[in-house]
Design an enzyme around this catalytic site. Structure first.
Site, short mmCIF file in Angstrom:
data_model
loop_
_atom_site.label_atom_id
_atom_site.label_comp_id
_atom_site.label_asym_id
_atom_site.label_seq_id
_atom_site.Cartn_x
_atom_site.Cartn_y
_atom_site.Cartn_z
N HIS A 1 -40.74 35.21 -38.73
CA HIS A 1 -41.66 36.30 -38.91
C HIS A 1 -42.19 36.15 -40.60
O HIS A 1 -41.80 35.24 -41.12
CB HIS A 1 -41.23 37.57 -39.00
N ASP B 1 -35.85 36.46 -28.69
CA ASP B 1 -34.94 35.38 -29.15
C ASP B 1 -35.77 33.97 -29.23
O ASP B 1 -36.82 33.79 -28.41
CB ASP B 1 -33.78 35.18 -28.16
N HIS B 2 -35.68 33.27 -30.29
CA HIS B 2 -36.63 31.98 -30.53
C HIS B 2 -38.12 32.38 -30.77
O HIS B 2 -38.91 31.31 -30.17
CB HIS B 2 -36.18 31.04 -29.56
N HIS C 1 -34.70 34.36 -39.32
CA HIS C 1 -33.54 34.87 -39.65
C HIS C 1 -32.68 34.85 -38.54
O HIS C 1 -33.24 34.90 -37.28
CB HIS C 1 -33.86 36.39 -39.89
N HIS D 1 -40.90 32.25 -41.83
CA HIS D 1 -39.56 31.77 -42.24
C HIS D 1 -38.73 32.49 -41.12
O HIS D 1 -39.04 33.61 -40.38
CB HIS D 1 -39.21 32.36 -43.70
N CYS E 1 -41.30 36.46 -48.39
CA CYS E 1 -41.20 36.71 -47.08
C CYS E 1 -42.85 36.69 -46.59
O CYS E 1 -43.09 36.90 -45.63
CB CYS E 1 -40.88 38.21 -47.22
N GLU F 1 -30.38 41.79 -41.00
CA GLU F 1 -31.29 40.51 -41.05
C GLU F 1 -30.62 39.64 -41.66
O GLU F 1 -30.77 38.35 -41.40
CB GLU F 1 -32.55 41.14 -41.67
NI NI Z 1 -37.67 37.71 -43.66
#
Ligand code: NI
Length: 137
Positions: free
Chosen positions: A16, A81-82, A43, A41, A35, A126
Site C-alpha cells: 500500500h 492477499d498479494h 506489510h 511498500h 509510508c 500491521e
Molecule cells: Ni504501511
C-alpha cells in the site's frame, strides 16, 4: 447465558501507499514519511476476527472455526492477499488504506456473513508494534 468470544487468526501480505491526493506532495511527505513512498511498500498483516455468542447446545460451538476461516478467506483474505491495497481491492476503492480504515472495511466485508454468533471485533496487526481494533461502533 454464557457469552463466549471465539477468535480466528489469518495472515496475508499486501502492498500500500498512504497518500492524500487532496493535499500537496510536501504535506504528504511530511505527514506519512516512508509510508508515502511513491512505489508502495508491503506489510505482513495478521487479521484476528472475534465472534461472540452462546455455545450451541448441539455442538458446543459459537461458530465452527472452519466455517469462520472460510468466511474470512472468501470475503477478505483471498481478495487482499498479494494485492496492492490502493489499486487492486474493490472494497477499498477510494479508501485511504491506513490500518484503521482497512479494519473498518474488513468489518463491513464480514458483517452479515457470520453464520454463528455475531461479529465482535476485527483486529488488524500491521507490524509487531502496530495494530488496530474495530468493534463496529
Ligand atoms: Ni504501511
Amino acid at each position: 447465558m454464557a457469552q463466549v468470544r471465539v477468535t480466528r487468526k489469518e495472515r496475508f501480505n499486501a502492498a500500500h501507499r498512504l497518500h492524500n491526493p487532496d493535499k500537496s506532495d510536501a504535506w504528504n511527505r511530511e505527514t506519512f514519511g516512508k509510508c508515502n513512498s511513491a512505489n508502495f511498500h508491503g506489510h505482513n498483516y495478521t487479521l484476528e476476527v472475534t465472534v461472540v455468542g452462546e455455545p450451541s447446545p448441539d455442538t458446543g460451538y459459537v461458530i465452527d472455526l472452519a466455517e469462520l476461516k472460510s468466511i474470512m478467506h472468501e470475503r477478505v483474505i483471498d481478495i487482499v492477499d498479494h494485492s496492492n491495497l490502493n489499486l487492486d481491492v474493490p472494497f477499498l476503492d477510494g479508501v485511504m488504506p491506513s490500518t484503521e480504515n482497512f479494519a473498518v472495511a474488513i468489518w463491513q466485508q464480514l458483517e452479515g456473513h457470520i453464520t454463528g454468533g455475531r461479529l465482535a471485533s476485527v483486529r488488524l496487526i500491521e507490524t509487531d508494534k502496530n495494530s488496530v481494533e474495530y468493534c463496529g461502533e
